[in-house]
Every structure is written in C-alpha cells, then in structure tokens.
Design a protein around this motif. Structure first.
Motif, PDB file in Angstrom:
ATOM      1  N   GLY A  37       0.787  -1.223   0.000  1.00  0.00           N
ATOM      2  CA  GLY A  37       0.000   0.000   0.000  1.00  0.00           C
ATOM      3  C   GLY A  37       0.820   1.274   0.000  1.00  0.00           C
ATOM      4  O   GLY A  37       0.282   2.354   0.265  1.00  0.00           O
ATOM      5  N   LEU A  38       2.102   1.171  -0.296  1.00  0.00           N
ATOM      6  CA  LEU A  38       2.971   2.344  -0.285  1.00  0.00           C
ATOM      7  C   LEU A  38       2.991   3.011  -1.654  1.00  0.00           C
ATOM      8  O   LEU A  38       2.866   2.355  -2.684  1.00  0.00           O
ATOM      9  CB  LEU A  38       4.401   1.951   0.091  1.00  0.00           C
ATOM     10  N   LEU A  39       3.175   4.303  -1.652  1.00  0.00           N
ATOM     11  CA  LEU A  39       3.407   5.035  -2.882  1.00  0.00           C
ATOM     12  C   LEU A  39       4.880   4.842  -3.240  1.00  0.00           C
ATOM     13  O   LEU A  39       5.752   5.094  -2.404  1.00  0.00           O
ATOM     14  CB  LEU A  39       3.118   6.522  -2.685  1.00  0.00           C
ATOM     15  N   THR A  40       5.142   4.355  -4.425  1.00  0.00           N
ATOM     16  CA  THR A  40       6.533   4.121  -4.821  1.00  0.00           C
ATOM     17  C   THR A  40       6.928   5.093  -5.924  1.00  0.00           C
ATOM     18  O   THR A  40       6.111   5.465  -6.765  1.00  0.00           O
ATOM     19  CB  THR A  40       6.767   2.679  -5.319  1.00  0.00           C
ATOM     20  N   ARG A  41       8.179   5.464  -5.897  1.00  0.00           N
ATOM     21  CA  ARG A  41       8.762   6.287  -6.952  1.00  0.00           C
ATOM     22  C   ARG A  41      10.160   5.757  -7.245  1.00  0.00           C
ATOM     23  O   ARG A  41      10.961   5.575  -6.331  1.00  0.00           O
ATOM     24  CB  ARG A  41       8.861   7.758  -6.544  1.00  0.00           C
ATOM     25  N   ARG A  42      10.398   5.511  -8.525  1.00  0.00           N
ATOM     26  CA  ARG A  42      11.725   5.095  -8.976  1.00  0.00           C
ATOM     27  C   ARG A  42      12.467   6.337  -9.450  1.00  0.00           C
ATOM     28  O   ARG A  42      11.927   7.127 -10.221  1.00  0.00           O
ATOM     29  CB  ARG A  42      11.615   4.060 -10.075  1.00  0.00           C
ATOM     30  N   ILE A  43      13.687   6.488  -8.968  1.00  0.00           N
ATOM     31  CA  ILE A  43      14.502   7.654  -9.292  1.00  0.00           C
ATOM     32  C   ILE A  43      15.782   7.146  -9.946  1.00  0.00           C
ATOM     33  O   ILE A  43      16.613   6.510  -9.290  1.00  0.00           O
ATOM     34  CB  ILE A  43      14.805   8.477  -8.021  1.00  0.00           C
ATOM     35  N   GLY A  59      13.128  15.821  -7.351  1.00  0.00           N
ATOM     36  CA  GLY A  59      11.990  16.733  -7.454  1.00  0.00           C
ATOM     37  C   GLY A  59      11.032  16.325  -8.558  1.00  0.00           C
ATOM     38  O   GLY A  59       9.813  16.371  -8.380  1.00  0.00           O
ATOM     39  N   ASN A  60      11.577  15.906  -9.689  1.00  0.00           N
ATOM     40  CA  ASN A  60      10.723  15.462 -10.800  1.00  0.00           C
ATOM     41  C   ASN A  60       9.993  14.167 -10.453  1.00  0.00           C
ATOM     42  O   ASN A  60       8.802  14.022 -10.727  1.00  0.00           O
ATOM     43  CB  ASN A  60      11.544  15.274 -12.076  1.00  0.00           C
ATOM     44  N   ALA A  61      10.684  13.221  -9.859  1.00  0.00           N
ATOM     45  CA  ALA A  61      10.082  11.925  -9.524  1.00  0.00           C
ATOM     46  C   ALA A  61       8.964  12.070  -8.498  1.00  0.00           C
ATOM     47  O   ALA A  61       7.963  11.353  -8.553  1.00  0.00           O
ATOM     48  CB  ALA A  61      11.149  10.964  -9.017  1.00  0.00           C
ATOM     49  N   TYR A  90       5.656   5.455   1.984  1.00  0.00           N
ATOM     50  CA  TYR A  90       6.441   5.809   0.805  1.00  0.00           C
ATOM     51  C   TYR A  90       7.630   4.863   0.634  1.00  0.00           C
ATOM     52  O   TYR A  90       8.225   4.422   1.618  1.00  0.00           O
ATOM     53  CB  TYR A  90       6.983   7.242   0.940  1.00  0.00           C
ATOM     54  N   ALA A  91       7.963   4.603  -0.620  1.00  0.00           N
ATOM     55  CA  ALA A  91       9.170   3.835  -0.946  1.00  0.00           C
ATOM     56  C   ALA A  91       9.850   4.524  -2.123  1.00  0.00           C
ATOM     57  O   ALA A  91       9.272   4.631  -3.201  1.00  0.00           O
ATOM     58  CB  ALA A  91       8.834   2.396  -1.301  1.00  0.00           C
ATOM     59  N   LEU A  92      11.057   5.006  -1.890  1.00  0.00           N
ATOM     60  CA  LEU A  92      11.854   5.624  -2.935  1.00  0.00           C
ATOM     61  C   LEU A  92      12.898   4.613  -3.382  1.00  0.00           C
ATOM     62  O   LEU A  92      13.640   4.074  -2.552  1.00  0.00           O
ATOM     63  CB  LEU A  92      12.529   6.898  -2.442  1.00  0.00           C
ATOM     64  N   LEU A  93      12.944   4.360  -4.675  1.00  0.00           N
ATOM     65  CA  LEU A  93      13.828   3.346  -5.243  1.00  0.00           C
ATOM     66  C   LEU A  93      14.836   4.047  -6.148  1.00  0.00           C
ATOM     67  O   LEU A  93      14.481   4.485  -7.255  1.00  0.00           O
ATOM     68  CB  LEU A  93      13.009   2.323  -6.016  1.00  0.00           C
TER      69      LEU A  93
END
Length: 144
Positions: A37-43, A59-61, A90-93
C-alpha cells in the motif's frame, strides 16, 4: 501473503529506513512496496554526477510543487512533508545510485543523511518511509 507473494514488512514504520540493494532487487521491492500500500517512486541516477542533477531528479520523480527550493534543506523539508502526495507510506527506489556515489561522494553522503532523517520523522508519525539505493553487485561481494 500479498498479491506478489512477497511480504517484507514494508508496511511497518518501525522497520523502515535507508538500505543498499542490488539493481536486481529494485523491481521486487517496487512490487512488494505497492502490495504493502505504499506510494513508490523510482529515481534513475544513471549519469547523475552532481547535487544539482540529483535534486532535479528527485523533485521530478516526486512532483515537488512549483517554487520548491533546490537545496538540501528544501529536500529535507519536502521529504518530511509530502502533503501534495498523500499516501499511507512511501518507498523511494534509487536506481544506479553507485554512479552518484562515485562521482560526488559528498552529495551521496548528504543524500543518505537526508533520507535517514526523513525516515525517522515519518516513523515518529507511524508512517513507513523507505529508501532503497541500488549499488553495483561488486559492492556486496563477500570475501572468502
């Protein structure tokens, strides 16, 4: 068991934090984080060799609001707020993080500190916040 078959406890803010992984782990972690259920963003940090490029890519991701500063303090504030991007966690990848580390060790170390600070702040609010930084496979080789 989750839809993906992976239950890594990513919904537990007490376990969240900043971790080094291999490139092969990113897709699995992305899927597991979404299942939790986390919002993920790949950077993508491929070719990222400076603080300015790093801050722009983050910032863009994360679709930072217009007018957001492009400095470490602003990044810290944005990562600890995220009111424009509400989620249960949140999960930042970070893909190819080794390239930034090799090009600008100071920026890499500062990024780690900012991510750790954000993770701790979210944990205090009982919200999971994970940052996974993909490093080259060789970095994980064990001596025999």
């Amino acid at each position: 068991m989750t839809d993906s078959g992976f239950d890594l406890g990513l919904d537990d803010p007490r376990q969240s934090g900043v971790f080094f992984v291999t490139a092969d782990d990113i897709a699995t972690l992305d899927m597991a984080a979404r299942d939790a259920g986390l919002l993920t963003r790949r950077i993508d940090l491929r070719g990222c060799n400076s603080k300015a490029t790093l801050l722009l890519r983050i910032g863009n991701a994360l679709d930072f609001p217009a007018g957001s500063g492009r400095n470490w303090d602003a990044l810290s504030d944005m990562l600890r707020d995220q009111s424009w991007l509400p989620a249960s966690g949140y999960a930042l990848l970070f893909e190819d993080a080794g390239q930034l580390r090799d090009a600008d060790e100071t920026a890499f170390d500062t990024l780690l500190a900012v991510l750790e600070e954000a993770s701790e702040a979210w944990a205090d609010a009982d919200v999971p916040f994970w940052a996974f930084l993909a490093l080259p496979e060789d970095d994980f080789a064990q001596e025999e």
